[in-house]
Scaffold this active site. Structure first.
Site, mmCIF file in Angstrom:
data_model
loop_
_atom_site.group_PDB
_atom_site.id
_atom_site.type_symbol
_atom_site.label_atom_id
_atom_site.label_comp_id
_atom_site.label_asym_id
_atom_site.label_seq_id
_atom_site.Cartn_x
_atom_site.Cartn_y
_atom_site.Cartn_z
ATOM 1 N N GLU A 3 28.172 -29.951 -0.552
ATOM 2 C CA GLU A 3 28.003 -28.577 -1.050
ATOM 3 C C GLU A 3 28.244 -28.501 -2.546
ATOM 4 O O GLU A 3 27.813 -27.568 -3.218
ATOM 5 C CB GLU A 3 28.984 -27.601 -0.372
ATOM 6 C CG GLU A 3 29.053 -27.663 1.133
ATOM 7 C CD GLU A 3 29.925 -28.798 1.607
ATOM 8 O OE1 GLU A 3 31.147 -28.739 1.406
ATOM 9 O OE2 GLU A 3 29.377 -29.754 2.185
ATOM 10 N N GLU A 39 36.497 -34.521 -2.387
ATOM 11 C CA GLU A 39 36.014 -33.165 -2.610
ATOM 12 C C GLU A 39 34.914 -33.123 -3.673
ATOM 13 O O GLU A 39 33.898 -32.444 -3.514
ATOM 14 C CB GLU A 39 37.178 -32.262 -3.045
ATOM 15 C CG GLU A 39 36.779 -30.803 -3.218
ATOM 16 C CD GLU A 39 37.906 -29.952 -3.779
ATOM 17 O OE1 GLU A 39 38.672 -30.455 -4.624
ATOM 18 O OE2 GLU A 39 38.023 -28.785 -3.366
ATOM 19 N N SER A 66 39.317 -19.408 3.044
ATOM 20 C CA SER A 66 38.783 -18.704 1.884
ATOM 21 C C SER A 66 37.535 -19.430 1.402
ATOM 22 O O SER A 66 37.470 -20.665 1.432
ATOM 23 C CB SER A 66 39.844 -18.704 0.777
ATOM 24 O OG SER A 66 39.219 -18.451 -0.460
ATOM 25 N N LYS A 78 40.846 -35.264 -3.676
ATOM 26 C CA LYS A 78 40.000 -34.632 -4.698
ATOM 27 C C LYS A 78 38.790 -35.508 -5.012
ATOM 28 O O LYS A 78 37.756 -35.018 -5.437
ATOM 29 C CB LYS A 78 40.819 -34.373 -5.961
ATOM 30 C CG LYS A 78 41.864 -33.274 -5.813
ATOM 31 C CD LYS A 78 41.238 -31.895 -5.868
ATOM 32 C CE LYS A 78 42.243 -30.830 -5.460
ATOM 33 N NZ LYS A 78 41.585 -29.526 -5.251
ATOM 34 N N CYS A 135 51.221 -30.377 -3.947
ATOM 35 C CA CYS A 135 50.598 -31.378 -4.826
ATOM 36 C C CYS A 135 51.615 -32.273 -5.527
ATOM 37 O O CYS A 135 51.306 -33.412 -5.875
ATOM 38 C CB CYS A 135 49.741 -30.686 -5.868
ATOM 39 S SG CYS A 135 48.493 -29.647 -5.107
ATOM 40 N N CYS A 191 42.434 -24.596 -1.332
ATOM 41 C CA CYS A 191 42.600 -25.421 -2.534
ATOM 42 C C CYS A 191 42.780 -26.889 -2.198
ATOM 43 O O CYS A 191 42.559 -27.748 -3.034
ATOM 44 C CB CYS A 191 43.831 -24.997 -3.317
ATOM 45 S SG CYS A 191 43.960 -23.250 -3.545
ATOM 46 N N GLU A 241 40.474 -15.271 -5.077
ATOM 47 C CA GLU A 241 41.060 -15.364 -3.742
ATOM 48 C C GLU A 241 41.849 -14.097 -3.391
ATOM 49 O O GLU A 241 41.803 -13.617 -2.263
ATOM 50 C CB GLU A 241 41.967 -16.610 -3.659
ATOM 51 C CG GLU A 241 42.273 -17.034 -2.232
ATOM 52 C CD GLU A 241 42.714 -18.495 -2.149
ATOM 53 O OE1 GLU A 241 42.423 -19.280 -3.072
ATOM 54 O OE2 GLU A 241 43.351 -18.846 -1.155
ATOM 55 N N GLU A 292 39.376 -11.620 -2.533
ATOM 56 C CA GLU A 292 38.830 -11.897 -1.196
ATOM 57 C C GLU A 292 39.807 -11.432 -0.122
ATOM 58 O O GLU A 292 39.411 -10.830 0.885
ATOM 59 C CB GLU A 292 38.550 -13.404 -1.051
ATOM 60 C CG GLU A 292 37.875 -13.761 0.274
ATOM 61 C CD GLU A 292 37.685 -15.267 0.458
ATOM 62 O OE1 GLU A 292 37.975 -16.041 -0.478
ATOM 63 O OE2 GLU A 292 37.256 -15.664 1.558
#
Lengths: 631, 573
Positions: B365, B360, B318, B357, B502, B298, B278, B281
């Protein structure tokens, strides 16, 4: 937009014409309010339009609002040049033709009219009572309803010809907002929506709160079962509401006002929209009204038909486009309301009182009514009464006068039992207290309330437990669901009432115990719901149960302990028997019985096995020979 | 200062305070149910009603403003009877299956009935029955257990600005529901789980993967590996009755081995990996001119939020996968090969402070034509349940290290557990990438702390960056509105869906003290301060992975395994 020039005063001759004190052609007036249309006024109107006699005489047809005598709708009035206006009731297209052929032909009536409207310069008809002598109208004092049924609600000039907008212009020119608030406070006008809060004091709170923006809201979300006062006023005399709103908005310093009206009132919305357009066009609303520097616009906001949106904080949220749920007060809307700005919310009738209140002055208004309740009150009279309709009486008039004198008492020789007043928040008043005067305090003492004006008459055929059940069912469906006492408590009260009226054989396990505990739990729950609910809806929700329990406890006991319904309404508590002498054994009842409780050979008398019967009543409907006896 | 009299005692009130606040400061406890700290009162539950002299009705303490001379009786017979009746009414319309409920023992309704002495079913009645909503991969809604306090709706609308659920229906038919009652999976729900955190009953729970994981652990054909997110080790102990803020890192690895996991890895290692990618990037975007600001990716709730509400900003996200997904990918692609295992026989479990999560891990993808990176996700709460199921206890175990090759982390990676941590870690490494040197002080104070929005100007050599750190999606929406309105001074923005990051995630202990968040945060800062390796680029395990397998940040293999793409979403709302 610049200031418009206010129309100049009407020429006196033109005003007389607009008041129909002088007509050059026959005028036919048909009541096409929602109540009239429901009774068939639309067909009458169509028929009248095509009548040869009407066309030949060049008669003018005018649609008017409801005059209030709903029981005799559709109504058709005829006014011949030079003669007083005559009113015929219960007209259908055939009767309209007969009446008009006779009236427009030989100038005589084929059957006696209900009454006539005497006026200066118009020759009265012999043998026809004047409207003021008619038993329905004689006891009434009509301030709010004075134009209803008389004028064309879509004509600004007809309203002006009867003094319309004069008071608005006078207030604007001669009074400060503070003076106006004081005047209304002194008049003793109290909110007609149910709570009865002094209107002038509410205004003063808002008037004294400094704010960049303030709002006036007219609450036209009339939702009580059996109430149709606001609808009739808006349909029949919308400019009166507009003028009243203008006066109130000026008093509190609001330059924007809303009418929150239920979408189920399409005709009222249409007539009000026309009136608002006319008032804007004429310069009674808009910018810099009559050069005073005062601005006002009125916006119509349609509600989707939630009862709770009549509660002011829920109504505010609904206008803001959010879910209509009450919020805690304080802060009160007069301090922080619509979009967080000081907001006054008044009911239609409260606002429609203002033009007349200002005209006769605080003292004149306060001379009407009782010590604590001034002016008049409009009621929607319905139920077991001969003349149902919309009535307006001076505060302090006894309920007996409303029911018996105005309403003509209970029809069919039945015994009067009670009058339900105040809708789902109100209560029932028994025969013994029918001499109670109509005022806020007296009604409260009896466990009822003024409410918005629903007045339902009940006779010996009404079961009071059933009445209580009806209102609890209404409330538990219409509660917003936000606060627990109201949401869960009213549902519970309904379930107890259902247990009381349930068929003995449908009772399982502990249900009998629940039924015996029912009244105790009803009273306990009612206490908590009243004490702890968030808004007025919840705080008054138990009233229909509490007031029937108070005055008709014996009926509850008959249901709970005797397992019978004295009025014969609660079908599950009735017992059914077949009269062998009348039964021809057609087996219709046998086929309709859902629990196979009926036995019998074809073409021989049948029998109901009582142990199986669930008292649904299907056999009664199925029998063509009235052989099923109910007791 | 207004003074009031409560139960015969004089209390000093503060101006503008509600009665509830005054009473609480005075040590008088009035029960509440719908009360939501920090949001304006709604007065819905009526449990805080008290008797006030001179007023005809009971008043709710939560919304009643204190005024001088108020005489209050909080526990009069009338007030207590009203409260008890309210709870009895709720119970009469509530399923009687406490023993089967995920919230048994941690339920506000149980507490209230206990506290008010409800010991008999006085008000029997029919119960409403509505279908459960099991459509979401992350959250299960059981409307039968809902008491309509409205807290979930407020969390979703007023805190998160998502508004996937709202009150609908009227009267006894009122309920909390999604748009058109079509289920959470087609709603705008971002799976953050903040609704679960504020639900007083078992009406909202995470979708449990416990049975799935237990099944895998018992399957001899599978090698079950675990990864543990940075925020878990500083909050798990609370579920075993310990004070907030204790780090159980080593004991946790020991515990997971007792549970039967073959390998236990540290997600903080993957956080370091994320930073390598990251930060690179970001430097590339700065060099190539954008799109800027770059948003972190994230937090899966945030990613879905952008896809749903701001699809035109997707290019700002990102392309890095989250640490969970990066680690999942390298476990199957690299660890399996190194250990001589078939990737199909590796079952990868992520232990996360998060409900999103779970969503996710099942994103299309992440599954496209290959093995799932992660096979199951357990929340912190589920892990504690699993531990109890096996009769284990946290306190009994001696600390053990995590397994290599993904068991070594930097302090920076551990900071991912709190709002601002990604930013701080990225700044440390970006500084190195740009200047070749290290920051004089690795601690970036401006992005630390629990505030919902933190901003700073950061110097990387001759570059000056505008950075913002946001937690809570309501705050994120406000920042996006500023950017839409033309704000141009930001280059890098960290967004965490949950307030505080988190450590306040939707998978964390329910009903924790509000101070717990601060204690967890400080624990993370202490861990970072004590680490010898405090930057991602200095993590030897990360360097080794690049050397052995990945090549270089943003290289072809990284691109294939560690980066992803996003798509605009159409949802019912």
């Amino acid at each position: 937009m610049t200031s418009r020039t206010i129309p100049t005063a009407l020429d006196p001759a033109r005003a007389r014409e607009l008041r129909r004190e002088a007509v050059d052609v026959p005028v036919i007036l048909i009541g096409t309010g929602t109540c009239g249309l429901g009774a068939g006024a639309g067909a009458v109107l169509e028929a009248v339009r095509t009548l040869p006699a009407v066309q030949r005489r060049g008669a003018r047809i005018v649609e008017v609002g409801c005059i209030g005598l709903c029981a005799l709708e559709p109504m058709l009035d005829v006014q011949l040049p030079g003669r007083a206006r005559l009113c015929f009731g219960r007209v259908d297209p055939g009767k309209a033709r007969t009446v008009l052929d006779a009236m427009l032909g030989e100038g005589a009536w084929p059957e006696l009219p209900l009454f006539q409207f005497p006026a200066d310069g118009l020759q009265a008809w012999d043998g026809v009572p004047a409207i003021g002598d008619h038993p329905f109208f004689a006891p009434q004092t009509r301030l709010v309803l004075r134009n209803c049924g008389l004028i064309d609600p879509r004509s600004l000039d007809e309203y002006r010809a009867r003094g319309g907008y004069e008071q608005w212009l006078r207030v604007l020119a001669q009074m400060t907002p503070a003076e106006l608030c004081a005047e209304v406070e002194r008049s003793g006008l109290r909110g007609r929506g149910g709570g009865g809060f002094p209107a002038g004091r509410k205004w003063r709170f808002a008037q004294e709160t400094a704010a960049e923006r303030k709002f006036l809201v007219c609450n036209a979300d009339e939702g009580d079962p059996g109430a149709f006062m606001d609808r009739a006023v808006i349909e029949g005399d919308p400019h009166r509401l507009v003028e009243g709103m203008a006066i109130a908005a000026y008093a509190i310093g609001a330059s924007r006002a809303y009418v929150y009206i239920r979408a189920e009132y399409p005709l009222a919305i249409a007539n009000l929209s026309v009136a608002l357009d006319q008032a804007r066009q004429a310069g009674y609303l808009g910018r810099d009204i009559a050069g005073s520097g005062v601005d006002l616009d009125v916006v119509v906001k349609k509600g989707a038909g939630a009862f709770v949106c009549g509660e002011e904080t829920a109504l505010i949220l609904s206008i803001e486009g959010r879910r209509g749920m009450p919020r805690p007060r304080p802060p009160f809307p007069a301090v922080s309301g619509l979009f967080g700005c000081p907001t006054v919310i008044n009911n239609v009738e409260t606002l429609a009182n203002l033009p007349e209140l200002v005209r006769i002055g605080a003292d004149g208004f306060a001379a009407l009514g009782t010590a604590g309740s001034k002016g008049t009150k409009v009621f929607a009279l319905s139920g077991k009464v001969a003349r149902t309709g919309l009535v307006e009486v001076e505060m302090g008039t006894s309920l007996a006068d409303v029911v018996h004198a105005v309403g003509g008492g209970v029809p069919g020789g039945k015994r009067f039992k009670a009058v339900q007043i105040g809708g789902p928040s109100g209560g029932c008043i028994p025969a013994a207290h029918l001499d109670t005067p109509v005022d806020y305090e007296s009604l409260k003492e009896l466990g009822a309330m003024m409410g918005s004006g629903g007045l339902v008459v009940m006779d010996e055929d009404n079961c009071m437990v059933d009445v209580a059940k009806f209102f609890m069912d209404f409330i538990q469906r219409e509660s917003c669901g936000k606060c627990i006492p109201c949401r869960e408590g009213t549902r519970h009260m309904l379930e107890i009432l259902q247990a009381i009226t349930r068929h003995p054989r449908s009772e399982h396990g502990h249900m009998a115990l629940e039924r015996f505990q029912g009244v105790v739990n009803l009273e306990d729950l009612a206490g908590v719901i009243k004490d702890a609910s968030l808004c007025g809806l919840g705080m008054t929700a138990p009233n229909p149960v509490l007031s029937t329990l108070r005055w008709f406890r014996d009926e509850y006991e008959a249901h709970i302990f005797g397992r019978r319904c004295p009025a014969g309404v609660c079908t599950e508590l009735l017992s059914y028997r077949i009269d062998a002498a009348l039964c021809n054994g057609c087996s219709r009842c046998l086929r309709e019985c859902p629990v196979d409780a009926i036995v019998g050979e074809p073409r021989r008398p049948h029998t109901i096995i009582q142990e199986r019967c669930v008292a649904c009543g299907n056999c009664v409907t199925a029998c063509h020979r009235d052989a099923v006896l109910v007791s | 200062m207004p003074r009031i009299e409560a139960n015969g005692r004089t209390l000093e009130a503060r101006r503008g305070e509600t009665l509830l606040e005054t009473l609480r400061r005075g040590g008088i406890r009035v029960p509440t149910l719908c009360h939501y700290e920090g949001l304006p009162p709604t007065g819905a539950c009526r449990l805080c009603v008290v008797e006030v002299d001179g007023l005809p009705n009971l008043v709710p303490a939560c919304s009643y403003p204190v005024v001088e001379g108020l005489k209050v009786h909080t526990h009069s017979a009338r007030a207590v009877n009203a409260r008890r009746t309210i709870v009895e009414l709720l119970l009469s319309n509530h399923p009687d299956d406490c023993l089967y409920c995920a919230r048994h023992g941690n339920c506000r309704l149980q507490d209230l009935s206990e506290e008010l002495g409800v010991r008999a079913r006085r008000l029997p009645g029919t119960r409403r029955h509505l279908p459960r909503d099991v459509s979401s991969p992350a959250i299960v809604r059981d409307p039968d257990k809902c008491v309509l306090c409205g807290r979930c709706v407020r969390a979703c609308q007023e805190v998160q600005g998502v508004a996937a659920i709202d009150m609908t229906g009227r009267g006894s038919g009122a309920r909390v529901d999604t748009a058109f009652g079509e289920g959470l999976n087609v709603s705008s729900c971002v799976n953050c789980g903040q609704c679960v955190m504020v639900c007083p009953t078992g009406a909202l729970t995470e979708r449990s993967h416990l049975d799935l994981v237990e099944g895998a652990l018992r399957d001899p054909a599978l090698t079950v590996v675990a990864q543990v997110a940075p925020a878990v080790s500083v909050s798990l102990a609370e579920l075993f009755g310990e004070k907030p803020g204790r780090d159980v890192d080593g004991a946790l690895y020991a515990l997971l081995r007792r549970l039967g996991f073959s390998r236990v890895f540290d997600t903080a290692f993957a956080a370091d990996l994320t930073i390598m990618e990251e930060a690179s990037e970001l430097v590339r975007r700065l060099r190539d001119g954008g799109p800027l600001p770059m948003f972190t990716s994230c937090s899966p709730g945030w990613v879905k939020f952008v896809e749903t509400f701001y699809p035109e900003r997707i290019a700002h996200l990102s392309t890095c996968k989250s640490p969970q997904q990066m680690l999942g990918a390298v476990i199957k692609a690299h660890f399996a090969a190194r250990a001589g295992l078939e990737p199909e026989r590796v079952f990868s479990v992520a232990i996360m402070p998060c409900t999103a999560k779970k969503f996710e891990a099942q994103r299309e993808e992440m599954l496209e034509g290959k093995l799932a990176d992660v096979d199951a996700v357990l929340t912190t709460r589920e892990l504690a349940d699993l531990v109890r199921r096996r009769g284990l206890r946290l306190g009994d175990l001696a600390p053990e290290p995590a397994d290599m090759p993904f068991g070594r982390r930097s302090g920076a990676g551990k900071l991912f557990g709190a709002s601002g941590g990604v930013m701080e870690a990225a700044i440390r490494t970006a500084h190195h990438l740009v200047t070749g040197g290290e920051l004089a002080d690795l601690k970036v104070e401006a992005v630390r702390g629990l505030e919902g929005v933190k901003e700073a100007r950061v110097r990387l050599g001759d570059l000056e960056l505008g950075v913002a750190v946001v937690s809570g999606l309501g705050n994120a929406r406000r920042l996006l509105q500023e950017i839409d309105a033309g704000r141009r001074d930001l280059h890098f923005v960290e967004v965490m869906s949950c307030p505080g990051g988190c450590i306040g995630g939707g998978g964390q202990p329910i009903g924790a003290d509000p101070a717990a968040l601060g204690a967890r945060l400080q624990a993370l800062y202490r861990i970072d301060g004590a680490e010898t390796v405090r930057t991602a680029h200095a993590n030897p395990a990360v360097r080794q992975l690049y050397a052995e397998f990945l090549g270089e940040p943003l290289g072809p293999r990284s691109h294939e395994l560690l980066h992803t793409h996003y798509d605009a979403r159409t949802v019912l709302r």
